[in-house]
Design a protein around this motif. Sequence first.
Motif, PDB file in Angstrom:
ATOM      1  N   LEU A  40       0.837  -1.079   0.109  1.00  0.00           N
ATOM      2  CA  LEU A  40      -0.045   0.023  -0.042  1.00  0.00           C
ATOM      3  C   LEU A  40       1.040   1.257  -0.134  1.00  0.00           C
ATOM      4  O   LEU A  40       0.515   2.197   0.673  1.00  0.00           O
ATOM      5  CB  LEU A  40      -1.031   0.205   1.130  1.00  0.00           C
ATOM      6  CG  LEU A  40      -2.164  -1.130   1.253  1.00  0.00           C
ATOM      7  CD1 LEU A  40      -3.000  -0.912   2.278  1.00  0.00           C
ATOM      8  CD2 LEU A  40      -2.894  -0.813  -0.201  1.00  0.00           C
ATOM      9  N   ALA A  41       1.979   1.117  -0.759  1.00  0.00           N
ATOM     10  CA  ALA A  41       2.657   2.462  -0.809  1.00  0.00           C
ATOM     11  C   ALA A  41       2.630   3.082  -2.421  1.00  0.00           C
ATOM     12  O   ALA A  41       2.687   2.624  -3.319  1.00  0.00           O
ATOM     13  CB  ALA A  41       4.187   2.011  -0.838  1.00  0.00           C
ATOM     14  N   LEU A  99       7.045  11.757  -1.883  1.00  0.00           N
ATOM     15  CA  LEU A  99       5.878  12.157  -1.418  1.00  0.00           C
ATOM     16  C   LEU A  99       5.043  10.930  -1.187  1.00  0.00           C
ATOM     17  O   LEU A  99       4.747  10.475  -2.560  1.00  0.00           O
ATOM     18  CB  LEU A  99       5.236  13.391  -2.312  1.00  0.00           C
ATOM     19  CG  LEU A  99       3.859  13.663  -1.868  1.00  0.00           C
ATOM     20  CD1 LEU A  99       3.683  14.162  -0.529  1.00  0.00           C
ATOM     21  CD2 LEU A  99       3.367  14.916  -2.909  1.00  0.00           C
ATOM     22  N   LEU A 100       4.396  10.574  -0.126  1.00  0.00           N
ATOM     23  CA  LEU A 100       3.711   9.376  -0.227  1.00  0.00           C
ATOM     24  C   LEU A 100       2.087   9.742  -0.067  1.00  0.00           C
ATOM     25  O   LEU A 100       1.981  10.736   0.790  1.00  0.00           O
ATOM     26  CB  LEU A 100       3.971   8.374   1.100  1.00  0.00           C
ATOM     27  CG  LEU A 100       5.324   7.897   0.983  1.00  0.00           C
ATOM     28  CD1 LEU A 100       5.691   7.052   2.155  1.00  0.00           C
ATOM     29  CD2 LEU A 100       5.590   6.815  -0.105  1.00  0.00           C
ATOM     30  N   PHE A 101       1.370   9.009  -0.542  1.00  0.00           N
ATOM     31  CA  PHE A 101      -0.348   9.312  -0.478  1.00  0.00           C
ATOM     32  C   PHE A 101      -0.863   8.286   0.297  1.00  0.00           C
ATOM     33  O   PHE A 101      -0.373   7.169   0.026  1.00  0.00           O
ATOM     34  CB  PHE A 101      -0.938   9.545  -1.850  1.00  0.00           C
ATOM     35  CG  PHE A 101      -0.264  10.807  -2.489  1.00  0.00           C
ATOM     36  CD1 PHE A 101      -0.918  12.138  -2.223  1.00  0.00           C
ATOM     37  CD2 PHE A 101       0.770  10.463  -3.080  1.00  0.00           C
ATOM     38  CE1 PHE A 101      -0.591  12.995  -3.223  1.00  0.00           C
ATOM     39  CE2 PHE A 101       1.585  11.761  -3.978  1.00  0.00           C
ATOM     40  CZ  PHE A 101       0.711  13.074  -3.807  1.00  0.00           C
ATOM     41  N   ASP A 102      -1.983   8.441   1.071  1.00  0.00           N
ATOM     42  CA  ASP A 102      -2.733   7.311   1.628  1.00  0.00           C
ATOM     43  C   ASP A 102      -3.447   6.507   0.564  1.00  0.00           C
ATOM     44  O   ASP A 102      -4.072   7.225  -0.352  1.00  0.00           O
ATOM     45  CB  ASP A 102      -3.710   8.014   2.709  1.00  0.00           C
ATOM     46  CG  ASP A 102      -4.581   7.100   3.412  1.00  0.00           C
ATOM     47  OD1 ASP A 102      -5.469   6.155   2.746  1.00  0.00           O
ATOM     48  OD2 ASP A 102      -4.111   6.624   4.762  1.00  0.00           O
ATOM     49  N   THR A 119      -7.494   7.120   0.861  1.00  0.00           N
ATOM     50  CA  THR A 119      -8.186   8.387   0.603  1.00  0.00           C
ATOM     51  C   THR A 119      -7.533   9.205  -0.485  1.00  0.00           C
ATOM     52  O   THR A 119      -8.237  10.113  -1.046  1.00  0.00           O
ATOM     53  CB  THR A 119      -8.061   9.043   1.930  1.00  0.00           C
ATOM     54  OG1 THR A 119      -6.731   9.387   2.320  1.00  0.00           O
ATOM     55  CG2 THR A 119      -8.769   8.258   3.080  1.00  0.00           C
ATOM     56  N   GLY A 120      -6.280   9.194  -0.686  1.00  0.00           N
ATOM     57  CA  GLY A 120      -5.502   9.910  -1.685  1.00  0.00           C
ATOM     58  C   GLY A 120      -4.757  11.031  -1.077  1.00  0.00           C
ATOM     59  O   GLY A 120      -4.238  12.061  -1.693  1.00  0.00           O
TER      60      GLY A 120
END
Length: 321
Positions: A62-63, A88-91, A94-95
Amino acid sequence: MIVIPEHLVERLFTAEAAFEAVEAVFAAMSRREAENFPVVRDMIGHADAVYGIKSGFDRAGLALGLKAGGYWPGNAEKGLTNHQSAVLLFDADTGRPSAIVSGNHLTAMRTAAASAVSIRYLARPDARVLGMVGAGHQAAFQMRAALRQRHFEKVVGWNLHPEMLPGLAAVAQAEGVAFEAVELDRLGAEADVIITITSSFAPILLAEHVKPGTHIAAMGTDTRGKQELDPGLVAAASVFTDEVAQSISIGECQHAVAAGLVLAEDIGEIGAVVTGAAAGRRSLEEITLFDGTGVALQDLAGAAKVVELARDAGPLVSVDL
């Protein structure tokens, strides 16, 4: 959003953590559980810099995110590392942006981990001499990671600018391994494993330099036009890579493919060797080659690992966007 600065990455992202993250994401790629998106990377026409954006999504870990940055060759004169980047990582659910991680040490460690994975799975078990072609900032990381994979007794090194080799010798000394500066023909005659880590745009290592049974980790070519190996050497080897699409477009294999010496379908994935879905080295005399192009998923896996370790380490800096 969590902010993880360079000094914290340097403390947390150890060689063991980097190897674990990269090995796992290579396996996820092979299982088609992780995907790299198209790369944007080119010369920007200023400061001789190469700038790029790499992104992707690892459904297993989930990266989700991107790395932006590149190579500024004049930075050393300014007291800065030539490679500059941030992740930069995003959830994934949810984005929303979840973390920004300084990418300089992370890039060096994940690049070294990639070649280390290739050495673990492709080099001869009895490899005892490590050859280093290149002596820049990244070379020290490469050497340290490689020395963990086999019982190397000696390092032989070559660099276009030989005055830089004492720095590499000091790293070897600190690791308790003998070091000798040599010419390329002798390096190839002695080395069981060769790591090339230069910014060359012309072939350095030739087929006649390399003896049977050698494993080569070609780690410097990551842009159109860059080249470290003679295409004939690539054609003579059993080739593996992090991602075939990058290997034939911006990696070392771009030149051998363009010359018609290697077909895309001839190139194996290191992740398939990690999972056991494909064979690696098939004989002691075989020359194996890992074309390490540096994929986004390595950066994302590394950054996610740093975030995990940082959460366990204590309070974090968080900002609202």
